[in-house]
Design an enzyme around this catalytic site. Structure first.
Site, PDB file in Angstrom:
ATOM      1  CG  ASP A  43      14.382  39.113  59.136  1.00  4.82           C
ATOM      2  OD1 ASP A  43      15.011  40.170  58.995  1.00  4.82           O
ATOM      3  OD2 ASP A  43      13.216  39.067  59.571  1.00  4.82           O
ATOM      4  CD  GLU A 202      17.050  44.153  64.389  1.00  4.98           C
ATOM      5  OE1 GLU A 202      16.018  43.878  65.022  1.00  4.98           O
ATOM      6  OE2 GLU A 202      17.094  45.044  63.538  1.00  4.98           O
TER       7      GLU A 202
END
Length: 526
Positions: A43, A202
């Protein structure tokens, strides 16, 4: 040649060999290869401030948390800090696998650096610092469950906002926020939700360009998803969506979730991850270009459909200068007074777990009790671990033990939801070297000693080799020269939301504590 110059030459040769022996993205000819970091920096988010690039990544329950990496050219990175040494909730005083910090966002505003992140059960946090290499001030902004992947945004008029999603994929929500970035001012508004077109939305990141508000958001899931971009003339929507990067034919699966960044020379690049099994989510760098109709294309659009595919090799970004090759730190000679930045524990660390000063030049790890399931190290916070640094590698350490109770052990571990290790183990009838396997299960699992050999020594050299077939082979030496393989290769498995990790440990399966410990002279990736 003077002895000093000879020493410097040998040191330079050692550094060059160490880098070349590990995964290196910089090809040395003006090009790079993906991944730019073959390690679990999942991420990722990146910003540029002046001539410096700063990256953050998820840590989950590995402490210290949220590594900060620095680069001058987007290809060569080193670890320079962490956002926090520990998390405030008492649950992180022991391993809470899968929880902790998810998908942080880093921004620079009004002279301050900000990092926002959520944990799945504790809510929204923000950390601030005037220097990324210095100390960060951590604040819990909202105590709430199942928020994830927040990103701040400051508009030209000074108004501040926060975008985030809800666990397991949307919707996209935007809140008004105080100008200092420390308080939310409303309950937020849903600005996009389309489970059919973009399921599992997301990893939101906000940008503004030419009057358009953009939300960069991966969709479709970690293993097989794609990169979506939303845009609107109004920050609260409505937003239109376009897919801008997806899997091509070069084997890079699920290319998405990352950061858009502009170089000093006006080039655009996208840092993202690829989910790669035991290695976790490794870091990629993709070229990006804006089209004439105000959309961006990430990767190479070879068929002209407006959707890019990830590249394996490409020319390095033009940042106006050339910089030397560096890689994130791995090997450690334990010469410093503080832990190396490549290391993380499985929970909030405690001072009584270790010492770098009791015996200078050694990492002393104490035999901390782990009585759960008679020594199942899934429950041990005091494992000293780092990310897997390359597709294949060998880790070597030398340790001297001072055990004071039966069952105390110290060694090399390959950690995951299923794990294995090679260790020197103390016993009333003498020491032995053993290979042990363990795992997590909802039912009790006692670690299994799958191979062992008695030894008449309290010191040993240990080696763990990650093989091409994702197995780990263990060996030992009593003289530092000749190594003997012990047992059959053990399967390597990832952890909860993270890749497998390699490291060292000292532990005891006993309920009653002791004064035992092991001194590790070095940890080397070869």
């Amino acid at each position: 040649m003077s002895s000093r110059n000879l020493l410097l030459s040998l040191l330079s040769l050692f550094i060059t060999f160490s880098i070349s022996a590990q995964w290196t993205a910089d090809l040395g000819n003006g090009n790079y290869r993906n991944p730019i970091i073959h390690a679990d920096y999942s991420d990722p988010d990146v910003i540029r401030v002046g001539d410096d690039y700063w990256m953050v990544a998820s840590s989950f329950t590995c402490m210290p948390g949220i590594p900060i990496l620095h680069s001058k050219d987007l290809v060569n990175w080193e670890i320079v800090n962490h956002v926090y040494p520990s998390l405030p909730s008492g649950k992180y005083d022991r391993p809470a696998h899968g929880e902790g910090s998810w998908a942080p966002a880093i921004r620079h505003h009004d002279g301050m650096y900000y990092v926002y992140f959520c944990t799945p059960q504790d809510g929204l946090f923000v950390a601030r610092a005037s220097d990324p290499r210095g100390e960060w001030e951590l604040t819990q902004m909202v105590e709430v469950a199942k928020w994830e992947d927040p990103c701040p945004f400051w508009d030209e008029d000074g108004n501040a906002y926060l975008a985030h999603s809800i666990h397991r994929g949307g919707p996209a929500i935007i809140h008004r926020m105080s100008a200092d970035g420390l308080r939310l001012l409303d309950n937020g508004k849903v600005v996009y939700h389309d489970e059919e077109t973009n399921p599992i939305l997301e990893g939101l990141k906000m940008e503004k360009r030419d009057g358009w508000y953009y939300i960069f958001a991966p969709a479709g899931g970690v293993e097989s998803g794609w990169q979506t971009v939303l845009r609107s003339r109004d920050i609260f929507g409505p937003y239109e969506a376009r897919r801008v990067m997806e899997e091509g034919d070069n084997g890079i699966n699920g290319p998405h979730q990352g950061a858009l960044v502009e170089t000093q020379t006006g080039e655009w690049w996208f840092i993202n991850f690829q989910s790669k099994g035991i290695y976790g989510r490794v870091t990629h760098l993709q070229p990006a270009k804006w089209s004439s109709d105000g959309w961006i294309i990430i990767g190479e659009d070879n068929n002209g459909d407006g959707i890019g595919n990830p590249v394996l090799t490409y020319r390095k970004p033009d940042v106006g200068a050339t910089y030397p090759t560096v890689i994130p730190q791995t090997s450690d000679e334990f010469q410093d007074a503080t832990p190396g930045k490549q290391w993380q524990w499985q929970s909030n660390p405690r001072a009584e777990w270790y010492s770098l000063s009791s015996r200078p030049g050694y990492m002393r790890l104490y035999s901390i009790p782990c009585p759960s399931e008679h020594g199942n190290l899934y429950y041990a916070g005091n494992l000293y671990l780092q990310k897997l640094p390359a597709p294949t590698f060998t880790a070597v350490t030398y340790l001297e033990s001072k055990f004071t109770a039966d069952g105390e052990r110290a060694g090399l571990i390959m950690m995951g939801n299923e794990y294995s290790y090679i260790a020197l183990i103390g016993g009333s009838d003498g020491n032995r070297i053993a290979v042990v396997r363990g795992k997590y299960d909802k039912f009790a699992v006692v670690p299994e000693e799958v191979a062992s050999i008695p030894v008449a020594t309290s010191s040993v050299w240990l080696k763990a080799e990650l093989l091409n077939d994702h197995e780990c082979e263990y060996s030992y030496s009593t003289d530092g020269v000749t190594y003997h393989r012990l047992g059959e290769p053990c399967a390597v498995k990832p952890g909860m939301w993270i890749g497998a990790k390699i490291g060292i440990f000292s532990s005891s399966p006993n309920v009653v504590g002791s004064d035992g410990y092991a001194d590790f002279d070095y940890f080397r990736i070869e």
